[in-house]
Design an enzyme around this catalytic site. Structure first.
Site, PDB file in Angstrom:
ATOM      1  N   HIS A 468     -11.887   3.925  -4.583  1.00 35.55           N
ATOM      2  CA  HIS A 468     -13.214   3.394  -4.289  1.00 35.55           C
ATOM      3  C   HIS A 468     -13.906   4.234  -3.209  1.00 35.55           C
ATOM      4  O   HIS A 468     -15.043   4.698  -3.398  1.00 35.55           O
ATOM      5  CB  HIS A 468     -13.079   1.940  -3.819  1.00 35.55           C
ATOM      6  CG  HIS A 468     -14.374   1.282  -3.466  1.00 35.55           C
ATOM      7  ND1 HIS A 468     -15.010   0.387  -4.302  1.00 35.55           N
ATOM      8  CD2 HIS A 468     -15.168   1.379  -2.357  1.00 35.55           C
ATOM      9  CE1 HIS A 468     -16.125  -0.032  -3.727  1.00 35.55           C
ATOM     10  NE2 HIS A 468     -16.244   0.553  -2.544  1.00 35.55           N
ATOM     11  N   GLU A 469     -13.227   4.437  -2.095  1.00 34.87           N
ATOM     12  CA  GLU A 469     -13.836   5.191  -1.005  1.00 34.87           C
ATOM     13  C   GLU A 469     -14.065   6.648  -1.399  1.00 34.87           C
ATOM     14  O   GLU A 469     -15.045   7.271  -0.961  1.00 34.87           O
ATOM     15  CB  GLU A 469     -12.974   5.104   0.255  1.00 34.87           C
ATOM     16  CG  GLU A 469     -12.796   3.700   0.795  1.00 34.87           C
ATOM     17  CD  GLU A 469     -14.102   2.944   0.982  1.00 34.87           C
ATOM     18  OE1 GLU A 469     -15.135   3.583   1.271  1.00 34.87           O
ATOM     19  OE2 GLU A 469     -14.107   1.709   0.831  1.00 34.87           O
ATOM     20  N   HIS A 472     -17.403   7.058  -3.079  1.00 30.85           N
ATOM     21  CA  HIS A 472     -18.492   7.234  -2.109  1.00 30.85           C
ATOM     22  C   HIS A 472     -18.518   8.683  -1.617  1.00 30.85           C
ATOM     23  O   HIS A 472     -19.585   9.296  -1.492  1.00 30.85           O
ATOM     24  CB  HIS A 472     -18.281   6.313  -0.904  1.00 30.85           C
ATOM     25  CG  HIS A 472     -18.619   4.883  -1.143  1.00 30.85           C
ATOM     26  ND1 HIS A 472     -19.833   4.477  -1.642  1.00 30.85           N
ATOM     27  CD2 HIS A 472     -17.904   3.742  -0.916  1.00 30.85           C
ATOM     28  CE1 HIS A 472     -19.857   3.155  -1.725  1.00 30.85           C
ATOM     29  NE2 HIS A 472     -18.694   2.692  -1.293  1.00 30.85           N
TER      30      HIS A 472
END
Length: 680
Positions: A468-469, A472
């Site tokens: 997820h990170e 980004h």
């Protein structure tokens, strides 16, 4: 020495930063920025578009690159001295940003730029910079009279300090609580990796036995595995009363008044510039157009998910009674009983999966997935100055060997480090004097650390957090946009910013993706087919319960910022109770003070915007549906996603970028299917 902070010619010099220099340096840079802008506006009555934008980019970049390592260190290596220096700068930065956004000469210059003939020939990214700037002028009270501008500036400055204090209280409350156990009989049910982690934590503080904390790996392990119900209750109580007026540290780090003060200042700011409430102000620069649209969106998902969530909770209560001897299930039983039920129904547990997810393998596998999808090579660079021995530094290069981005990777939980996981900007991409400034990211997690010389073994949930990170990070680092204010994640509507992050999570569930990231840390064996099938079968275990939990947070956040200060508003706790009555299937005990630690909305960027997680999840699930049709490693599809979404940053409205990739408007069907809420 000041040079360590002032030098922005290369990477941050973390080990050389003198805390005593921080405030003086920030003051100096702010004053230099103000003088440079004032001189420019005085000498250029009608500045050329690119001259003005380049100047603003340069001074913004200078300040952000100096402040970035300070702010980051305050989150990952917190200390009393650093916190004091950090907090002294918060009002200075807030005052400066508000003055900039209320600068009438600058606003006039932007309006003139839009009226000039050259505007129509500008690149899209610079048109977007101007449009965004004019909106920000309005949202910062440019149209107010002098007295009201001063009030607005003071409110914003106070708000910055309050948000920082809220976050500090949560960190302090988390760090303050410990349970030290010396009798092994009190550890029943905890698996070996948890005991090793707790034993190491005790040794680190020169204690015998085992030490448990409220850091995520420790807290979640106790709540999931401990057979000692009283132990679970103690941990739950401490965690859910952090930074509040109740619980084991009652009143010591209390955020009660701070929450009220934050909401009051947001309300006053919104009303000063003509909005009915802060929620209206918040969505002014988001994809969604009306507050009613947000409420309808949340309510639609509640309607579609709550009946199934109630059935899931009924099954959990029945299992707790029949199999666990728990007549009345309490909040501290939920994770424990859920794990038991999951094992019974699917024959799988996080403990069984962890040996297949050693951190190094997961990271190398993630890099391989990115290479296949986007034709990128990621390599570690040695000898880079960092803030902790665990931190590693990497470079991303494309097929032409062009350097596209760099990032620091800080994986593990430790003392004096803020909880959660996040990606933050170290430097943004911009073009300056013909040179490209390479974007650099901080990628920070709080995963289970290595113990006793063994590798860090991750839960599958932790693996998805890492992906997820990294999503980004990819949007920040792969941008091809040269305008600083709309490159990477800058300028991306907040309710679309989670699209790439949630999108990347999908490869943690696909067999082809798992083959890259999963192998037994001792034998090297890939994740067995039987275990994979169990994982996929269990994917949507209690998915509706998890859905309504997120919708509870989203509706609470949005209603809070819509209703605060209105006649019908009856208090923060009452709003939360009403939302839970409408949305939740698990009603927590009266002492639960979840809101006191809800940093996303009180200290982060999600105020009246927590709905963004689900809003963007519609986009990410829908975008991934194209990969499901064309192949999860289809290089053509990956290249189009990179060009349409990752490389374009905030240079165009998010809906246009989505349609660039999907050739249509977004649809909710894929999200419902991925969440197990439809058979389609």
């Amino acid at each position: 020495m000041k040079e360590a902070l002032m030098d922005i010619s290369g990477l941050p010099r973390f080990s050389e930063i003198d805390i005593n220099d921080i405030e003086a340096v920030i003051r100096e840079v702010i004053e230099n920025n103000k003088k440079e802008l004032d001189d420019f506006l005085r000498e250029n009555n009608s500045p050329e578009c690119m001259e003005l934008i380049r100047l603003l980019e340069r001074i913004d970049n200078r300040l952000s690159r100096i402040w970035s390592p300070v702010s980051h260190l305050n989150s990952v290596k917190n200390s009393e001295e650093l916190r004091k220096a950090h907090d002294a700068c918060i009002p200075l930065l807030s005052e400066y940003s508000t003055e900039l956004a209320q600068n009438e000469k600058l606003c006039k210059a932007y309006h003139e730029l839009k009226d000039k003939n050259e505007y129509k020939d500008l690149d899209k990214q610079y048109k977007k910079v101007i449009e965004n700037a004019l909106l920000q002028f309005r949202l910062n009270g440019i149209d107010l009279n002098a007295e009201k501008k001063k009030i607005f500036k003071n409110l914003k400055q106070e708000l910055s300090s309050l948000k920082s204090k809220f976050e500090q209280n949560v960190l302090d409350a988390t760090q303050a609580y410990r349970i030290h156990i010396e009798q092994k009989s009190e550890l029943k049910g905890l698996p070996g990796f948890v005991l090793e982690m707790a034993s190491q934590a005790a040794k680190d503080e020169e204690l015998d036995g085992w030490l448990f904390t409220l850091d995520a790996p420790s807290f979640i392990s106790v709540m999931t595995y401990s057979d000692i119900r009283k132990f679970r209750e103690e941990m739950y109580t401490a965690y859910t009363t952090r930074a509040s007026e109740v619980g084991p540290n009652a009143g010591e780090f209390d955020n009660s008044k701070i929450m009220e003060d934050i909401l009051q200042r947001r309300k006053e700011m919104a009303e000063l510039i003509g909005f009915d409430n802060y929620a209206e102000m918040s969505i002014a620069n988001k994809m969604v157009e009306k507050t009613d649209d947000v409420i309808k969106f949340i309510e639609e998902l509640v309607t579609k998910s709550k009946p199934q969530a109630e059935r899931e909770f009924d099954a959990l209560k029945h299992f707790a009674n029949k199999q666990c001897g728990i007549k009345k299930i309490e909040a501290w039983d939920i994770m424990y009983v859920s794990e038991k039920l999951k094992q019974k129904e699917y024959g799988i547990s996080q403990e069984e999966l962890k040996p297949y997810f050693p951190a190094d393998k997961v990271i190398s596998g993630l890099f391989n997935i990115v290479k296949q999808l986007f034709s990128l090579d990621i390599t570690e660079k040695e000898g880079v100055d960092t803030w902790h021995d665990d931190v590693k530094f990497f470079e991303i290069r494309d097929e032409t060997q062009e350097l596209r981005g760099q990032f620091y990777l800080d994986l593990y939980a430790r003392a004096n480090k803020r909880g959660g996981a996040w990606m933050d900007e170290c430097t943004g991409r911009m073009k300056c004097d013909g040179e490209i400034q390479v974007p650099i990211a901080y990628l920070t997690c709080n995963l289970t650390p290595p113990v006793n010389g063994k590798p860090g073994l991750l839960t599958h949930d932790e693996v998805t957090t890492l992906f997820h990170e990294f999503g980004h990070g990819l949007q920040h680092m792969l941008t091809r946009i040269d305008a600083l204010f709309v490159s990477g994640i800058s300028g991306v509507e907040w309710d679309a910013v989670e699209l790439p992050s949630q999108f990347m999570e999908n490869w943690c569930w696909e067999k082809e993706g798992l083959d890259h990231i999963a192998s037994h840390h001792e034998t090297g064996e890939k994740l067995p087919e039987a275990l994979y099938k169990k994982l996929i079968k269990a994917k949507n275990f209690q998915s509706a319960m998890m859905m309504v939990r997120q919708l509870e947070f989203a509706l609470f956040d949005f209603r809070l910022h819509m209703e605060y200060g209105k006649e019908k508003f009856t208090g923060i706790q009452n709003v939360l109770d009403e939302v839970r009555e409408r949305v939740a299937v698990v009603i927590p005990p009266e002492f639960n003070r979840f809101q006191h630690g809800f940093s996303h909305i009180f200290a982060g960027g999600y105020a009246a915007g927590y709905y963004s997680y689900k809003w963007a999840e519609v986009l990410s699930a829908d975008a991934f549906s194209r990969f499901e049709k064309e192949g999860v490693f289809n290089p053509v599809t990956g290249e189009e996603f990179k060009k349409c979404i990752l490389e374009t940053g905030g240079s165009q409205p998010a809906i246009e970028l989505f349609k660039c990739f999907m050739n249509r408007e977004p649809e909710i069907d894929a999200l419902l299917r991925h969440s197990g809420l439809t058979s389609k």
